[in-house]
Write a protein that holds these residues in place. Structure first.
Motif, PDB file in Angstrom:
ATOM      1  N   ALA A  53       3.777   6.219   1.234  1.00 26.01           N
ATOM      2  CA  ALA A  53       5.040   5.535   1.847  1.00 26.01           C
ATOM      3  C   ALA A  53       6.058   5.777   0.457  1.00 26.01           C
ATOM      4  O   ALA A  53       6.117   5.163  -0.644  1.00 26.01           O
ATOM      5  N   CYS A  54       6.869   7.186   0.760  1.00 27.73           N
ATOM      6  CA  CYS A  54       7.694   7.353  -0.294  1.00 27.73           C
ATOM      7  C   CYS A  54       8.709   8.223   0.477  1.00 27.73           C
ATOM      8  O   CYS A  54       8.588   9.255   1.354  1.00 27.73           O
ATOM      9  N   HIS A  55       9.908   8.134  -0.081  1.00 33.38           N
ATOM     10  CA  HIS A  55      11.201   8.716   0.535  1.00 33.38           C
ATOM     11  C   HIS A  55      11.211  10.244   0.248  1.00 33.38           C
ATOM     12  O   HIS A  55      11.668  11.118   0.831  1.00 33.38           O
ATOM     13  N   LEU A  56      10.147  10.768  -0.571  1.00 29.96           N
ATOM     14  CA  LEU A  56      10.146  12.211  -0.907  1.00 29.96           C
ATOM     15  C   LEU A  56       9.337  13.092   0.249  1.00 29.96           C
ATOM     16  O   LEU A  56       9.625  14.280   0.261  1.00 29.96           O
ATOM     17  N   LYS A 105      19.639   8.257  -5.233  1.00 35.45           N
ATOM     18  CA  LYS A 105      20.526   7.147  -5.349  1.00 35.45           C
ATOM     19  C   LYS A 105      21.036   6.553  -4.143  1.00 35.45           C
ATOM     20  O   LYS A 105      21.698   7.303  -3.411  1.00 35.45           O
ATOM     21  N   GLY A 106      20.790   5.193  -3.690  1.00 39.11           N
ATOM     22  CA  GLY A 106      21.313   4.640  -2.518  1.00 39.11           C
ATOM     23  C   GLY A 106      20.283   4.635  -1.638  1.00 39.11           C
ATOM     24  O   GLY A 106      20.799   4.385  -0.412  1.00 39.11           O
ATOM     25  N   LEU A 107      19.265   5.519  -1.752  1.00 36.69           N
ATOM     26  CA  LEU A 107      18.015   5.766  -0.894  1.00 36.69           C
ATOM     27  C   LEU A 107      16.923   4.733  -1.014  1.00 36.69           C
ATOM     28  O   LEU A 107      16.300   3.920  -0.342  1.00 36.69           O
ATOM     29  N   CYS A 108      16.348   5.265  -2.351  1.00 40.50           N
ATOM     30  CA  CYS A 108      15.082   4.660  -2.832  1.00 40.50           C
ATOM     31  C   CYS A 108      15.228   3.134  -3.189  1.00 40.50           C
ATOM     32  O   CYS A 108      14.509   2.263  -2.949  1.00 40.50           O
ATOM     33  N   ASP A 109      16.578   2.793  -3.613  1.00 43.03           N
ATOM     34  CA  ASP A 109      16.942   1.435  -4.065  1.00 43.03           C
ATOM     35  C   ASP A 109      17.504   0.632  -3.122  1.00 43.03           C
ATOM     36  O   ASP A 109      18.038  -0.449  -3.238  1.00 43.03           O
ATOM     37  N   SER A 110      17.612   1.176  -1.774  1.00 43.53           N
ATOM     38  CA  SER A 110      18.206   0.242  -0.852  1.00 43.53           C
ATOM     39  C   SER A 110      17.294   0.374   0.403  1.00 43.53           C
ATOM     40  O   SER A 110      17.393  -0.611   1.210  1.00 43.53           O
ATOM     41  N   PRO A 143      12.476  -5.941  -6.091  1.00 47.16           N
ATOM     42  CA  PRO A 143      13.547  -5.245  -5.873  1.00 47.16           C
ATOM     43  C   PRO A 143      13.625  -4.533  -4.473  1.00 47.16           C
ATOM     44  O   PRO A 143      12.749  -4.328  -3.756  1.00 47.16           O
ATOM     45  N   PRO A 144      14.795  -4.300  -4.069  1.00 47.90           N
ATOM     46  CA  PRO A 144      15.303  -3.870  -2.724  1.00 47.90           C
ATOM     47  C   PRO A 144      14.701  -2.335  -2.678  1.00 47.90           C
ATOM     48  O   PRO A 144      14.483  -1.660  -3.624  1.00 47.90           O
ATOM     49  N   GLY A 145      14.352  -1.912  -1.347  1.00 53.94           N
ATOM     50  CA  GLY A 145      14.067  -0.698  -1.038  1.00 53.94           C
ATOM     51  C   GLY A 145      12.595  -0.353  -1.666  1.00 53.94           C
ATOM     52  O   GLY A 145      11.700  -1.126  -1.306  1.00 53.94           O
ATOM     53  N   CYS A 146      12.356   0.864  -2.320  1.00 52.67           N
ATOM     54  CA  CYS A 146      10.920   1.202  -2.917  1.00 52.67           C
ATOM     55  C   CYS A 146      10.686   0.287  -3.965  1.00 52.67           C
ATOM     56  O   CYS A 146      11.698   0.196  -4.857  1.00 52.67           O
ATOM     57  N   LEU A 169       0.720  -1.225   0.173  1.00 51.05           N
ATOM     58  CA  LEU A 169      -0.082   0.080  -0.015  1.00 51.05           C
ATOM     59  C   LEU A 169       0.928   1.247   0.014  1.00 51.05           C
ATOM     60  O   LEU A 169       1.623   1.356   0.738  1.00 51.05           O
ATOM     61  N   VAL A 170       0.809   1.908  -1.092  1.00 50.21           N
ATOM     62  CA  VAL A 170       1.724   3.032  -1.030  1.00 50.21           C
ATOM     63  C   VAL A 170       1.158   4.599  -0.951  1.00 50.21           C
ATOM     64  O   VAL A 170       1.997   5.590  -0.377  1.00 50.21           O
TER      65      VAL A 170
END
Length: 323
Positions: free
Chosen positions: A314-317, A294-299, A275-278, A227-228
């Motif tokens: 649910a988002c790093h932004l 880079k290195g945040l959303c993908d991990s 995939p890892p992260g988001c 759920l995003v």
């Protein structure tokens, strides 16, 4: 609150591996609310809907979470206790009524059985079945038909009539307008609207975010089993936060504008190995454009936060290092 789902996770165990159909899904539905779940195929919308009814297929398993309905955790009830709730307090309309109606029995017999199981006398149930058919604009003689003798729209009306038998507190509608023409779709939606007007809460599943915006009180956006975003229709449509929600809205054609319909690039991930992260980051335009992500959303997996009252994302932004 009528329904509270907390940290619900459902896995499917297949020969090809473990499919993480839904993970840590949390939401609630109030009395008289219409909440619509949207997302691409495989996002987990129907998986969660079936889990609420504790109807996960034999290859699946609810590995964690709670489904609290009127203070009771449905996942902890016995089969007999669930049988007393299904069809009476909670009803479900399935995507294809041919898979939920017995092809060897007349639809009238099936409708009567639903009611007699919950204590209504057979003669009374037969009269009630006729009344229900009138409500869904079908003649009483359809009670003597077998499912294969009815059109897709008529079968779906029968399913709705069965769901209406006890004026349920919660109706789960799993893509009930799929494969129906637009006129029939609209009439089916009107019937569900009428149930809501009588106080029934609606849990609706669809691919069509424009349909969700037209009928719902709240929208839940799912992607790859997560759920995003969750909020009121106004919050989701007028101020979408998650890049995936924005992409879904931009993919809807506008008949009144000469704007280009934007397809979402790429494909949803394989949920055997997400995939890892988001999970949206491989397709996310913001991730591609902002090197700081880079290195945040993908991990790191983003947490669900309340951006504003009643609007969750649910988002790093938002509310994190990527803001």
């Amino acid at each position: 609150m009528l329904l509270e789902v907390k940290n619900l996770s459902i896995y499917y165990y297949t020969l090809a591996g473990v499919v993480k159909g839904a993970e840590k899904v949390t939401f609630s539905i109030g009395r008289g609310e219409w909440v619509t779940f949207v997302g691409e195929s495989g996002s987990g919308k129907s998986t969660v809907a079936h889990a609420v009814m504790n109807l996960v297929p034999s290859s699946g398993k609810i590995v964690s979470g709670e489904v609290i309905f009127e203070g009771k955790d449905l996942l902890k009830l016995s089969k007999d206790e669930l049988r007393q709730i299904r069809g009476k307090d909670i009803s479900m309309i399935f995507q294809d009524p041919m898979t939920s109606l017995d092809p060897l029995r007349k639809v009238g017999d099936q409708m009567v059985e639903v009611m007699t199981v919950h204590g209504i006398e057979e003669d009374e149930a037969k009269e009630r079945a006729k009344e229900l058919l009138e409500k869904v604009n079908l003649p009483p003689d359809r009670l003597d038909y077998y499912p294969h003798q009815l059109s897709g729209g008529q079968r779906q009306r029968i399913s709705i009539a069965m769901a209406m038998a006890f004026n349920p507190k919660l109706l789960i509608a799993d893509e009930p307008t799929t494969a129906l023409d637009v006129i029939v779709q609209d009439s089916i939606m009107d019937l569900i609207d009428a149930l809501k007007a009588e106080g029934t809460s609606i849990y609706f599943v669809t691919h069509d975010i424009s349909l969700a915006a037209e009928r719902s009180d709240k929208i839940a956006v799912m992607y790859a089993g997560k759920l995003v975003e969750f909020g009121t229709v106004e919050q989701i449509v007028e101020n979408p936060l998650h890049p995936y929600t924005k992409a879904l809205i931009e993919a809807v054609p506008d008949l009144w504008k000469e704007s280009e319909v934007r397809a979402i690039p790429g494909y949803p991930p394989d949920l055997r190995n997400p995939p890892p992260g988001c999970r949206f980051h491989p397709r996310c335009p913001v991730f591609r454009e902002r090197s700081a992500l880079k290195g945040l959303c993908d991990s790191r997996e983003p947490e669900m936060i309340e951006y504003e009252k009643g609007h969750f994302v649910a988002c790093h932004l938002y509310g994190g290092a990527g803001e």
